[in-house]
Design an enzyme around this catalytic site. Structure first.
Site, PDB file in Angstrom:
ATOM      1  N   GLN A  26      66.879 -35.120   5.645  1.00 40.33           N
ATOM      2  CA  GLN A  26      68.323 -35.322   5.790  1.00 40.33           C
ATOM      3  C   GLN A  26      68.758 -35.213   7.240  1.00 40.33           C
ATOM      4  OE1 GLN A  26      70.185 -31.038   4.773  1.00 40.33           O
ATOM      5  NE2 GLN A  26      69.052 -31.931   3.054  1.00 40.33           N
TER       6      GLN A  26
ATOM      7  N   HIS B 161      72.713 -34.500   9.697  1.00 35.98           N
ATOM      8  CA  HIS B 161      74.150 -34.225   9.719  1.00 35.98           C
ATOM      9  C   HIS B 161      74.785 -34.882  10.945  1.00 35.98           C
ATOM     10  CE1 HIS B 161      73.052 -31.257   6.752  1.00 35.98           C
ATOM     11  NE2 HIS B 161      72.359 -30.564   7.637  1.00 35.98           N
TER      12      HIS B 161
ATOM     13  N   GLU C 268      73.217 -26.431  12.690  1.00 31.77           N
ATOM     14  CA  GLU C 268      72.732 -25.291  11.922  1.00 31.77           C
ATOM     15  C   GLU C 268      71.501 -24.708  12.601  1.00 31.77           C
ATOM     16  OE1 GLU C 268      72.238 -27.251   8.179  1.00 31.77           O
ATOM     17  OE2 GLU C 268      70.151 -27.766   8.556  1.00 31.77           O
TER      18      GLU C 268
ATOM     19  N   ARG D  19      71.544 -37.645   3.005  1.00 26.04           N
ATOM     20  CA  ARG D  19      70.182 -37.524   2.483  1.00 26.04           C
ATOM     21  C   ARG D  19      69.440 -38.848   2.683  1.00 26.04           C
ATOM     22  NH1 ARG D  19      71.567 -36.125  -2.498  1.00 26.04           N
ATOM     23  NH2 ARG D  19      71.982 -33.970  -1.896  1.00 26.04           N
TER      24      ARG D  19
END
Length: 267
Positions: free
Chosen positions: A58, A60, A77, A155
């Site tokens: 995935q 972001h 993250e 995803r």
């Protein structure tokens, strides 16, 4: 305040969690979230992850890309590895730069795993995942994830699981290249350390009361994740497997001499 613990079922999760969660479940629990009460929206979100299978591949979006779809900011993250089986790996970026067309074709044909750069991991490793980094988590890993609190994941590949993919969106925001290892480090278990600075948020490991690595200026949100022992946050005892939040660093009492991760927003 102490945040509420929430067990989240995932197809790649585990049926047995560490003892500090005092949880028994016949379902596969992949994540433990910490939720604020209604009316409170933290800027950061803390999770524990436990994997028995591979997570999806995935990506972001960054701030600019997220705002185009109506969200306040993108999603960066980081991962702090609590435990890892001997052959455990993380997928971080690609082995080499490829075109968007090649990435999409590889995802459709189920060949994208061969493009991913799978890196071995062990307890105490730390990785920052900037927005745009193609990433995945392999089986046999327990980790703490700290992320900007926004729900947006594209995803790319999910090993045949019946979940939605977002190929066009992912390719539009992904960095189609390798991962810069300057974003990773090995964290000594017995000393305080600055894990992440200069990003949209900062993260520190604090052992005992040795907090000199922390700059206390500016942040209006602090989240505390005890790994061993406990801390007190505004009079509330926060133990291992729990998470506390407060507006000022001075609200945190480290006198119990545990080991904690402390995250804060960047002004």
């Amino acid at each position: 305040m102490k945040l509420k613990q929430k067990l989240v079922e995932k197809p790649w999760g585990k049926e047995v969690l560490p003892e500090m969660f005092h949880a028994k479940s016949e379902k596969k629990i992949g994540e433990v979230w910490f939720e604020a009460p209604k009316g409170v929206t933290p800027q950061l979100m803390v999770k524990y992850l436990f994997t028995s299978e591979k997570l999806s591949i995935q990506v972001h979006p960054n701030d600019r890309q997220a705002r185009r779809v109506g969200l306040p900011h993108g999603k960066d993250e980081c991962w702090f590895i609590l435990d890892a089986e001997p052959d455990a790996v993380l997928g971080l970026g690609l082995k080499k730069k490829v075109s968007g067309t090649k990435l999409k074709t590889a995802a459709i044909l189920g060949e994208i795993e061969d493009l991913m750069d799978w890196k071995p991991v062990k307890k105490g490793d730390f990785f920052y995942i900037p927005a745009g980094t193609i990433h995945a988590i392999g089986p046999g890993i327990s980790l703490v994830e700290v992320q900007r609190n926004v729900d947006i994941t594209y995803r790319i590949y999910d090993y045949g699981r019946p979940r939605e993919l977002h190929l066009e969106e992912a390719i539009a925001v992904a960095k189609l290249t390798d991962y810069d290892m300057k974003y990773s480090s090995e964290v000594p278990a017995d000393m305080s350390a600055s894990l992440l600075v200069g990003a949209p948020f900062e993260l520190f490991q604090i052992v005992g009361t040795d907090d000199e690595v922390i700059s206390q200026t500016g942040s209006k949100e602090w989240q505390i994740i005890p790994l061993e022992g406990s801390v007190t946050v505004r009079g509330k005892l926060i133990g291992a497997g729990e998470c506390g939040i407060c507006p000022r660093y001075s609200d945190i009492d480290l006198s119990q001499n545990g080991t904690s991760l402390i995250a804060c927003t960047k002004t």
